[in-house]
Design an enzyme around this catalytic site. Structure first.
Site, PDB file in Angstrom:
ATOM      1  N   ASP A  82      -9.111  41.544   7.375  1.00  0.00           N
ATOM      2  CA  ASP A  82      -8.244  40.585   8.061  1.00  0.00           C
ATOM      3  C   ASP A  82      -7.091  40.184   7.131  1.00  0.00           C
ATOM      4  O   ASP A  82      -7.325  39.830   5.971  1.00  0.00           O
ATOM      5  CB  ASP A  82      -9.104  39.357   8.418  1.00  0.00           C
ATOM      6  CG  ASP A  82      -8.405  38.407   9.361  1.00  0.00           C
ATOM      7  OD1 ASP A  82      -7.543  38.856  10.133  1.00  0.00           O
ATOM      8  OD2 ASP A  82      -8.760  37.204   9.349  1.00  0.00           O
ATOM      9  N   ASP A 104      -0.715  42.866   6.892  1.00  0.00           N
ATOM     10  CA  ASP A 104       0.047  41.734   7.420  1.00  0.00           C
ATOM     11  C   ASP A 104       1.364  41.602   6.673  1.00  0.00           C
ATOM     12  O   ASP A 104       1.456  40.941   5.639  1.00  0.00           O
ATOM     13  CB  ASP A 104      -0.779  40.448   7.294  1.00  0.00           C
ATOM     14  CG  ASP A 104      -0.041  39.253   7.867  1.00  0.00           C
ATOM     15  OD1 ASP A 104       1.128  39.421   8.279  1.00  0.00           O
ATOM     16  OD2 ASP A 104      -0.624  38.158   7.907  1.00  0.00           O
ATOM     17  N   GLU A 134       1.220  43.264  12.034  1.00  0.00           N
ATOM     18  CA  GLU A 134       1.641  42.003  12.659  1.00  0.00           C
ATOM     19  C   GLU A 134       3.157  41.894  12.659  1.00  0.00           C
ATOM     20  O   GLU A 134       3.818  42.181  11.669  1.00  0.00           O
ATOM     21  CB  GLU A 134       1.024  40.805  11.928  1.00  0.00           C
ATOM     22  CG  GLU A 134       1.461  39.466  12.545  1.00  0.00           C
ATOM     23  CD  GLU A 134       0.613  38.271  12.080  1.00  0.00           C
ATOM     24  OE1 GLU A 134      -0.561  38.465  11.720  1.00  0.00           O
ATOM     25  OE2 GLU A 134       1.154  37.147  12.103  1.00  0.00           O
TER      26      GLU A 134
HETATM   27  P1  13P Z   1      -8.690  30.721  14.111  1.00  0.00           P
HETATM   28  O1  13P Z   1      -8.298  29.855  12.966  1.00  0.00           O
HETATM   29  O2  13P Z   1      -8.092  30.214  15.399  1.00  0.00           O
HETATM   30  O3  13P Z   1     -10.166  30.888  14.243  1.00  0.00           O
HETATM   31  O4  13P Z   1      -8.054  32.176  13.885  1.00  0.00           O
HETATM   32  C1  13P Z   1      -8.698  33.107  13.073  1.00  0.00           C
HETATM   33  C2  13P Z   1      -7.858  34.296  12.773  1.00  0.00           C
HETATM   34  O5  13P Z   1      -6.839  34.546  13.361  1.00  0.00           O
HETATM   35  C3  13P Z   1      -8.328  35.177  11.693  1.00  0.00           C
HETATM   36  O6  13P Z   1      -7.420  36.178  11.402  1.00  0.00           O
HETATM   37  O1  G3H Z   2      -6.639  33.965   9.329  1.00  0.00           O
HETATM   38  C1  G3H Z   2      -7.342  33.360   8.566  1.00  0.00           C
HETATM   39  C2  G3H Z   2      -8.816  33.377   8.690  1.00  0.00           C
HETATM   40  O2  G3H Z   2      -9.262  32.222   9.339  1.00  0.00           O
HETATM   41  C3  G3H Z   2      -9.454  33.571   7.355  1.00  0.00           C
HETATM   42  O3  G3H Z   2      -9.465  32.405   6.635  1.00  0.00           O
HETATM   43  O4  G3H Z   2      -8.551  33.203   4.472  1.00  0.00           O
HETATM   44  O5  G3H Z   2      -9.765  31.024   4.611  1.00  0.00           O
HETATM   45  O6  G3H Z   2     -11.003  33.176   4.831  1.00  0.00           O
HETATM   46  P1  G3H Z   2      -9.703  32.462   5.012  1.00  0.00           P
HETATM   47 ZN    ZN Z   3      -5.385  35.596  11.587  1.00  0.00          ZN
END
Ligand code: 13P
Ligand code: G3H
Ligand code: ZN
EC number: 4.1.2.13
Length: 307
Positions: A82, A104, A134
């Site tokens: 992510d 990203d 993105e």
């Molecule tokens: P939320 O903060 O709405 O759960 O979004 C999570 C997210 O987009 C992780 O990439």
């Molecule tokens: O997009 C962000 C996610 O909620 C991940 O959060 O970077 O604090 O683990 P984090």
């Molecule tokens: Zn996100």
């Protein structure tokens, strides 16, 4: 079952008008809660790992925990990075066995974002790994990058971006934001923009970040037992359901997991002040994650019985 990519998951989701849930994982209980929900619902699943999660748990731990989860439950699961911030993080996850990564580059200029995404796509595709990119900027905080204002995705740029980068899915900005404080007033998403993008990019999977609904039951519970979460608000579930019928194939949820666990742990500890075995409060916390995710799969994402 080995890890799967996202391509087939998204192709079916797109055709049938549902979305696959992408849930952020940081520890064993979260993984177990999410897996139990998906297994009961027979739902495809994306488990995603942020840079913060890798720092907290360690990439090897997360990777092995998911490996263990896949021994327990026979489900199609994609392991996804992510918000990969640069080529090196993406490369490390691709080399480390992830089946999907996000690069990203949304904080970069259009041309720089294209160049970086293209580089990751070339490396990833060579190894059979899918790439999410993105375009546009969400308001809110993610890791150390925060943006006060959102910049909604331009449909013409989205088409050019996808054509030039060869990415497999695209996260867009249409009004969602990360975290627990999404809307000061009425919750709104720019569906006209989403529809335009979907029409201009037919059959192409769109991703929505920042899609927690911030269930008020958890906000209330946390606040009742010592929390100070205040007037948190999320994306209404009916808007997410609608988005899933407009080409959105992946819906990201992290905050709701945090809220569910924290609310239940606060309640448990307040009601059982003599307990100190972490298993005692982590068990209901894990159960809360399971129930919350199961509700999403059934009533929001619409991906029950899709495997
Ligand atoms: P939320 O903060 O709405 O759960 O979004 C999570 C997210 O987009 C992780 O990439
Ligand atoms: O997009 C962000 C996610 O909620 C991940 O959060 O970077 O604090 O683990 P984090
Ligand atoms: Zn996100």
């Amino acid at each position: 079952m080995p890890l799967t990519g996202t391509r087939e998951m998204f192709a079916r989701a797109y055709k049938e008008g549902y979305a696959v849930g992408a849930f952020n994982v940081n520890n064993m209980e979260i993984i177990q809660g999410i897996m139990a929900a998906a297994a009961e619902e027979r739902a495809p699943l994306i488990l995603q790992v942020s840079a913060g999660a890798r720092k907290y748990a360690g990439q090897a731990y997360i990777r092995k925990l998911i490996e263990a989860a896949l021994i327990e439950d026979d489900l199609p699961v994609a392991l996804h990075l992510d918000h990969g911030q640069d080529f090196e993080i993406c490369k490390s996850c691709i080399d480390g066995g992830f089946s999907s990564v996000m690069i990203d580059g949304s904080h970069l200029s259009f041309e720089e974002n294209i160049a970086l995404t293209k580089r990751v796509v070339e490396y990833a595709h060579d190894k059979g790994v899918d790439v999410e990119a993105e375009l546009g900027r969400l308001a809110g905080v993610e890791d150390d990058v925060s943006s006060e204002h959102s910049i909604y995705t331009d449909p013409d740029q989205a088409v050019e971006f996808v054509q030039r980068t060869g990415c497999d899915s695209l996260a867009i900005a249409i009004g969602t934001s990360h975290g627990a404080y999404k809307f000061a007033g009425e919750a709104k998403l720019d569906f006209d923009r989403l529809e335009k993008i979907t029409n201009m990019l037919p059959n192409f999977p769109i991703v929505l970040h920042g899609s927690s609904s911030v269930p008020q039951e958890f906000v209330k519970m946390a606040n009742e037992f010592g929390g100070e979460i205040g007037s948190a608000s999320g994306v209404p579930e009916e808007l997410l359901r609608k988005a899933a019928t407009f080409g959105v194939c992946k819906i990201n949820i992290d905050t709701d997991i945090r809220l569910a666990m924290t609310a239940v742990i606060r309640k448990y500890l307040a009601e059982n002040p003599t307990h100190f075995d972490p298993r005692q409060y982590l068990k209901p916390a894990r159960e809360a994650v399971k129930n919350m995710v199961q509700h999403k799969i059934k009533n929001v994402l619409g991906c029950s019985n899709k495997i």
